[in-house]
Write an enzyme that holds these catalytic residues in place. Structure first.
Site, PDB file in Angstrom:
ATOM      1  N   SER A   1       8.743  -6.258 -60.733  1.00  0.00           N
ATOM      2  CA  SER A   1       8.306  -7.653 -60.767  1.00  0.00           C
ATOM      3  C   SER A   1       8.559  -8.279 -59.406  1.00  0.00           C
ATOM      4  O   SER A   1       9.065  -7.633 -58.482  1.00  0.00           O
ATOM      5  CB  SER A   1       9.071  -8.434 -61.846  1.00  0.00           C
ATOM      6  OG  SER A   1      10.455  -8.501 -61.520  1.00  0.00           O
ATOM      7  N   LYS A   2       8.214  -9.557 -59.297  1.00  0.00           N
ATOM      8  CA  LYS A   2       8.393 -10.261 -58.030  1.00  0.00           C
ATOM      9  C   LYS A   2       9.848 -10.322 -57.604  1.00  0.00           C
ATOM     10  O   LYS A   2      10.150 -10.354 -56.417  1.00  0.00           O
ATOM     11  CB  LYS A   2       7.808 -11.672 -58.137  1.00  0.00           C
ATOM     12  CG  LYS A   2       6.288 -11.703 -58.229  1.00  0.00           C
ATOM     13  CD  LYS A   2       5.770 -13.123 -58.285  1.00  0.00           C
ATOM     14  CE  LYS A   2       4.253 -13.148 -58.358  1.00  0.00           C
ATOM     15  NZ  LYS A   2       3.722 -14.537 -58.442  1.00  0.00           N
TER      16      LYS A   2
END
Length: 484
Positions: free
Chosen positions: A244-245
């Site tokens: 994910s980010k």
């Protein structure tokens, strides 16, 4: 084989999507089949034209080409509705007029009463409306959702990655296929589109496994051929959780901006969840196509290791011919609006010499462009720590060394061996080690404490620029000494 990649233009092309597109593309090219592209743009509130272009641009950069014109899902809305109405006619779906609030109250009451599963609650509530009344309410324009009537039994398939998969239909609720506003839900639109496009194999992420039994049921109810399914393992962050980010996951386009070569990115993505069956890590695009099979796709997730990506990118950069690498560096510098130090830009020979000298120190074109800054542009500052050590501890001595170097290189033959012999001879005349000459000179020429070989630096900059920079350094040392 007819395979597809179906991104939603609600964001940019990220690593997971790029890997999915690549695996579909590799299998299509290996089999001699077709790789198709569908833009799933039915979410009008979040879909953006700039995201469509970013996705297409990312695929082009990776060299993932498609075989037919891209399909836009929103163009198939009428077909989606017609398929839903066909299921209504066949009794495989039903109208649901139940307001959401009423459904939630009934669900909460059933749960509180401990009556067990509520997967058929929607059907039970809908059955309280007589068919004739449902027709009248629909004809009067009252909004309703269309729900698929999930049959009894189970749904199974042979997954290309995970093998035999089976779901108990009793655990699947009567899911909505057409919302009250007439728009299709994801599963229904996907089945309608894939059938229309003649998709034979659907390869996508593990997060879609729960959608697959619903889609198989829809294919069967519509009388369409069910494609083969394969679900790819998730890409994980270093902590073992889905990438994910917060792990630093980026859009594919940002890796292009950072100077990652597309061939390195393709190689890296291919090894995220697939094994060539050997310990080989550097595989060309043609080798990947020739060796890719779904049988070698791993069942477990793979960790996205950015350090390995940049290691691999460095290896690919080292494989490039100097002229080709120089051309790519020129492009990167141009995108940064880099300007050469006046009055001269580097000659082609000097630029290639610089490229060859910086290549072993660079893991990306962006990194190389940063290292190239002192050569293609002016030196605007000097590393403070290096200046204290090489200049300011003994400013008089440093100035004398630089002045002698300036005199020495002003007339010496401008070839690497000649310059080296001259400067090493100067160190001997001064009674110091070569490093005592090279370090003050390196700082004067580049502003940095480290660089390629000092003789390469001189030849890259050229005699006149080198003399100017040495003179400026001598002035800087004198100015600093005067301020003490």
């Amino acid at each position: 084989m007819r395979l597809r990649f179906a991104p939603s233009p609600t964001g940019y092309l990220h690593v997971g999507g790029a890997r999915t597109a690549l695996f579909n593309w590799l299998l299509a090219r290996r089999s001699g089949g077709a790789f198709l592209l569908r833009i799933e743009d039915t979410d009008r509130d979040r879909s953006r034209p700039e995201h469509v272009e970013a996705i297409l641009s990312g695929l082009r950069w990776l060299g993932i080409d498609w075989d037919e014109e891209p399909v836009f899902q929103a163009d198939g809305l009428e077909r989606h509705r017609a398929d839903a109405l066909l299921l209504l006619e066949r009794g495989r779906a039903y109208r649901d007029f139940t307001p959401q609030e009423e459904f939630e109250r009934a669900r909460d009451a059933a749960v509180a009463a401990g009556t067990g599963a509520v997967t058929r609650l929607s059907r039970e509530l809908a059955s309280r409306v007589q068919p004739a009344d449902a027709e009248m309410r629909a004809a009067a324009g009252e909004p309703f959702a269309v729900r698929f009537r999930v049959p009894g039994g189970s749904t199974s398939w042979r997954d290309m990655v995970h093998g035999d998969m089976r779901f108990d239909n009793g655990e699947i609720e009567d899911f909505v296929i057409l919302r009250g506003d007439g728009t299709p839900t994801y599963n229904h639109a996907v089945v309608s589109d894939d059938a229309q496009m003649g998709i034979s194999h659907v390869i996508r992420g593990d997060d879609h496994i729960s959608n697959t039994p619903k889609q198989i049921l829809l294919y069967e109810a519509l009388g369409k051929k069910v494609p083969a399914f394969g679900h790819l393992p998730m890409i994980l962050g270093p902590d073992g959780k889905r990438l994910s980010k917060r792990h630093g996951a980026q859009a594919v386009n940002s890796y292009e901006e950072e100077g990652v070569l597309p061939e390195a990115m393709v190689n890296f993505l291919a090894l995220l969840g697939w094994s060539p069956g050997t310990d080989e890590e550097l595989l060309s695009r043609d080798e990947l196509v020739a060796r890719f099979t779904m049988e070698r796709v791993l069942k477990k997730g793979s960790v996205f290791d950015s350090a390995k990506l940049y290691w691999m990118n460095g290896k690919y950069m080292a494989r490039l011919d100097t002229r080709e690498l120089a051309a790519r560096l020129q492009h990167t510098l141009a995108s940064r609006n880099a300007s050469a130090e006046e009055p001269h830009e580097l000659s082609d020979d000097a630029f290639q010499r610089m490229t060859a000298a910086l290549a072993p120190r660079s893991r990306s074109l962006s990194e190389m462009a940063t290292l190239a800054a002192p050569y293609v542009g002016p030196v605007t500052s000097y590393d403070a720590k290096a200046a204290r050590r090489a200049w300011y501890r003994d400013p008089g001595g440093a100035s004398e060394i630089l002045a002698r170097v300036r005199t020495e290189i002003a007339t010496v033959g401008w070839e690497a061996e000649t310059v080296e012999q001259s400067l090493r001879g100067l160190a001997g005349d001064l009674g110091v080690g070569a490093g005592k000459v090279f370090q003050p000179l390196r700082l004067a020429l580049t502003g940095l404490p480290a660089s390629p070989g000092i003789f390469d630096v001189l030849l890259i900059l050229g005699r006149e620029r080198s003399l100017r920079r040495i003179g400026r350094a001598i002035d800087t040392i004198a100015s600093h000494a005067g301020q003490r």
